[in-house]
Design a protein around this motif. Structure first.
Motif, PDB file in Angstrom:
ATOM      1  N   THR A  19       0.829  -1.204   0.000  1.00  0.00           N
ATOM      2  CA  THR A  19       0.000   0.000   0.000  1.00  0.00           C
ATOM      3  C   THR A  19       0.865   1.256   0.000  1.00  0.00           C
ATOM      4  O   THR A  19       0.538   2.234  -0.676  1.00  0.00           O
ATOM      5  N   LEU A  26       1.916   1.848  -3.467  1.00  0.00           N
ATOM      6  CA  LEU A  26       0.806   2.390  -4.250  1.00  0.00           C
ATOM      7  C   LEU A  26       0.593   3.876  -3.930  1.00  0.00           C
ATOM      8  O   LEU A  26       0.368   4.690  -4.826  1.00  0.00           O
ATOM      9  N   ARG A  27       0.693   4.198  -2.643  1.00  0.00           N
ATOM     10  CA  ARG A  27       0.482   5.594  -2.237  1.00  0.00           C
ATOM     11  C   ARG A  27       1.590   6.497  -2.754  1.00  0.00           C
ATOM     12  O   ARG A  27       1.368   7.687  -2.992  1.00  0.00           O
ATOM     13  N   MET A  51      -6.826   7.191  -8.277  1.00  0.00           N
ATOM     14  CA  MET A  51      -6.780   6.082  -7.336  1.00  0.00           C
ATOM     15  C   MET A  51      -8.186   5.714  -6.914  1.00  0.00           C
ATOM     16  O   MET A  51      -9.045   6.570  -6.737  1.00  0.00           O
ATOM     17  N   GLN A  94      -9.619   1.960  -0.918  1.00  0.00           N
ATOM     18  CA  GLN A  94     -10.184   0.750  -0.320  1.00  0.00           C
ATOM     19  C   GLN A  94     -11.566   1.025   0.284  1.00  0.00           C
ATOM     20  O   GLN A  94     -12.475   0.226   0.152  1.00  0.00           O
ATOM     21  N   ASP A 132      -6.693   0.127  -4.645  1.00  0.00           N
ATOM     22  CA  ASP A 132      -6.285  -0.393  -3.345  1.00  0.00           C
ATOM     23  C   ASP A 132      -7.345  -1.380  -2.859  1.00  0.00           C
ATOM     24  O   ASP A 132      -8.436  -0.965  -2.493  1.00  0.00           O
ATOM     25  N   GLU A 133      -7.026  -2.640  -2.863  1.00  0.00           N
ATOM     26  CA  GLU A 133      -7.957  -3.702  -2.470  1.00  0.00           C
ATOM     27  C   GLU A 133      -9.348  -3.439  -3.069  1.00  0.00           C
ATOM     28  O   GLU A 133     -10.318  -3.266  -2.338  1.00  0.00           O
ATOM     29  N   VAL A 165      -3.490  -3.341  -5.721  1.00  0.00           N
ATOM     30  CA  VAL A 165      -2.902  -3.873  -4.488  1.00  0.00           C
ATOM     31  C   VAL A 165      -3.896  -4.840  -3.876  1.00  0.00           C
ATOM     32  O   VAL A 165      -5.081  -4.527  -3.784  1.00  0.00           O
TER      33      VAL A 165
END
Lengths: 277, 378
Positions: free
Chosen positions: B61, B64-65, B97, B100, B176-177, B208
């Motif tokens: 993560t 990714l961030r 993005m 999640q 993200d997930e 991710v």
């Protein structure tokens, strides 16, 4: 729940409500009393609106109410701006120099005895006037500043607790979609925490509206607020006009609170991301 | 489950002439003494779905961030389409993005949520309306434009988040997930929807996830992460069939690992003596390791044959007792305790409704092909 309401519960409820509302109710009833003596019910001429008319002609009380309103509104707006900034800083920045001091100073008025706050502010204003000539004398300005210092503390606490449950990825998402930080604050953060800010505003206004101690220290000769006038009148014997004033205040406050709760409930519903269950 | 069409045909990462779309160079991110991402270099190509897979806390993560601009790298840099992104704030990156938590703005309608990004770019109103409508149609939310997020189901919210991130036509979409909050059935369905959407739009995806099945389904390539490093990157098949370390072999799917010593090391084959197995393992390809070195042979549970009669060869064979059976419907999992004491996991598809019964406490023989084991040196 289908538990039977027992006799005890109902009695407790009745006593509870009586304890809370009977004094207020008696005051409302006595506002329609014709007698000049507050405690004696003049059954022959009551109910009457005589004291309501008298109140409307009472320049002193109306003037004080106007000052109270002015101080209250300016104070609430100022306190909301300062309190939101402080709450935002404390909620968002976990570590910075002076964080403890800021946190302690903003919340100090919550626990400080009003007499001390009032006295220290008076000393500050006097010293400032001697040093830089501002604020010239005591009056609405000094009172407003004094009210702001303590009502800001309440706004800070309300805003800070709202922000601590705020999903920070909302702000990140807005930034990700192309909004610079300042715009994110005004377009995303502010609308979502608006109910808390509104609550803070009302709290600040109410605190200012019924403050007596700090106002007494920081007011000037021609700037008595409503609580100050009421208090001085009561010392010379309660006039029926005070009952009327109190009844009107209660009416206005009740209306405002009911209206604000309805509005806030609607805002909360619109602003909450919670699913319907 | 297969790879998205179009990615199987072309494998740009094998062609040195193709310029990578995203270049991550020696990227490190430290929080105090802790290195969340440790010297990661990675190349991602245009139109790929690249999955970062790893257990929680492995740094996926954070990586990714950093691509999104929410974290500043301690060292190293990121190039997207040839442009250095270091120091470019999130609101100026050609990257979007999907969070999640979806992070839908609760005070805006679905339509306003999707339009938000375009408004920031001062796209003309008419064009915003057109693009939002088209995007909502694409994710099949046309009828719900005026709803607020709290009036939507989990799956619908996921699609709003996706539409909102895609409507700006980013060069790179970070997810993200993306399916973490959905239930199993819906997740499977959405996985394929996501793939076909990506296929239509051609946007490069970086996903991710900690769910290996999700990674295998979605990804053209997977980067397996552990302790802030990319341990192995490759197609799902490469990762599953040719893991390069015990960590990867064990993390992706389940595997039986036998420790042993290299006793015969020829260019065409190797033979490993394993006390854990109680025999020798014969592998029909050469490896590069010192003689007598300790190596590990990994055999997948579905590649082990189980029978009640002894196999012909003495290599790649073991004898044991069935200790446990888990019947899952489509397949059964057997835990067989070898004579050496090691417990081996074997899976068998239930191809007939009345399979010959191997039952609890029954002695069985295990065997596998010489091509099945993967020899690992780390």
């Amino acid at each position: 729940m289908n538990a039977r309401r027992s006799f005890f519960v109902l009695t407790a409820l009745a006593f509870g409500f009586a304890f809370l509302y009977l004094p207020i109710l008696s005051m409302v009833v006595f506002s329609f009393n014709a007698s000049k003596l507050v405690t004696v019910w003049d059954a022959a001429n009551s109910p009457t609106l005589k004291w309501y008319r008298a109140l409307l002609d009472n320049e002193e009380i109306l003037g004080a109410a106007w000052i109270s309103l002015k101080v209250g509104v300016i104070n609430a707006c100022g306190a909301v701006i300062l309190g939101t900034l402080a709450g935002f800083g404390l909620a968002r920045f976990r570590r910075f120099r002076g964080r403890f001091t800021l946190s302690a100073m903003t919340t100090a008025p919550l626990v400080m005895p009003e007499v001390i706050t009032g006295l220290s502010l008076l000393l500050l204003f006097v010293a400032l006037e001697q040093a830089i000539g501002w604020p010239a004398g005591r009056g609405v300005t000094t009172m407003t500043i004094a009210h702001m210092t303590f009502s800001m503390a309440y706004v800070t606490v309300v805003v800070q607790s709202r922000l601590s449950s705020f999903d920070i990825s909302l702000e990140e998402a807005a930034m990700d979609l192309g909004a610079p930080p300042v715009k994110v604050f005004f377009v995303i953060t502010l609308p979502i925490i608006f109910p808390a800010i509104l609550a803070g505003w009302l709290l600040a206004f109410t605190l200012s509206w019924d403050d007596l101690v700090i106002s007494s220290f920081t007011s000037g000769p021609a700037s008595s607020t409503l609580p100050m006038v009421v208090f001085s009148k009561v010392r010379l014997g309660v006039s029926p006009e005070i009952n009327v004033l109190a009844t009107l205040t209660i009416t206005v406050v009740t209306t405002m609170i009911v209206g604000a709760s309805l509005w806030m409930a609607r805002l909360e519903k619109a602003a909450s991301g919670a699913p319907e269950t | 489950m297969g790879n998205p069409a179009g990615l199987v045909k072309a494998a740009p990462w094998k062609d040195p002439g193709v310029r990578p779309y995203v270049e991550i160079e020696h990227l490190t991110k430290s929080f105090g003494d802790f290195k969340a991402v440790d010297d990661v270099s990675l190349r991602i190509y245009k139109g790929e779905i690249f999955c970062l897979l790893g257990p929680s806390g492995c740094g996926k993560t954070t990586l990714l961030r950093m691509l999104g601009g929410f974290e500043t790298p301690t060292s190293g840099r990121i190039l997207i389409d040839g442009e250095d992104m270091t120091g470019v704030p999130p609101y100026e990156r050609p990257v979007n993005m999907m969070f999640q938590s979806y992070a839908l703005f609760p005070h805006m309608t679905v339509e306003q949520n999707v339009a938000f990004g375009l408004k920031q770019d001062r796209v003309p109103k008419v064009e915003i309306a057109e693009r939002v409508a088209a995007m909502l149609a694409l994710v099949k939310l046309d009828g719900l434009a005026r709803r607020k997020p709290h009036q939507l189901s989990g799956g619908q919210r996921q699609r709003v988040a996706l539409a909102r991130a895609l409507v700006k036509r980013p060069k790179l979409l970070l997810l993200d997930e993306p399916l973490g909050a959905l239930d199993k059935k819906l997740r499977e369905h959405t996985q394929f929807e996501l793939i076909s959407l990506q296929d239509q739009l051609g946007v490069t995806f970086v996903v991710v996830t900690h769910d290996q099945e999700e990674a295998m389904t979605l990804a053209g390539r997977i980067g397996v992460m552990n302790h802030g490093e990319i341990v192995q990157a490759g197609t799902p098949t490469e990762i599953y069939e040719f893991p390069t370390s015990r960590y990867v072999a064990d993390f992706i799917g389940s595997v039986n690992i036998f420790e042993g010593k290299l006793v015969e090391d020829e260019p065409e084959y190797v033979r490993i003596r394993s006390d854990e197995l109680g025999g020798t393992i014969y592998v029909s390809h050469g490896i590069s390791a010192a003689p007598e070195a300790t190596v590990w042979a990994a055999v997948r549970p579905e590649k082990i044959f189980m029978s009640t009669s002894a196999p012909a060869s003495a290599d790649n064979a073991a004898h044991g007792v069935v200790q446990d059976i888990a019947y899952l419907g489509d397949l059964s999992i057997y835990r067989v305790k070898l004579d050496s004491g090691k417990v081996v996991r074997v899976t068998r598809p239930n191809t007939t409704r009345h399979a010959e019964s191997i039952t609890w406490d029954q002695p069985v023989f295990l065997s596998w092909d010489a091509t099945s084991p993967v020899v690992l040196t780390t």
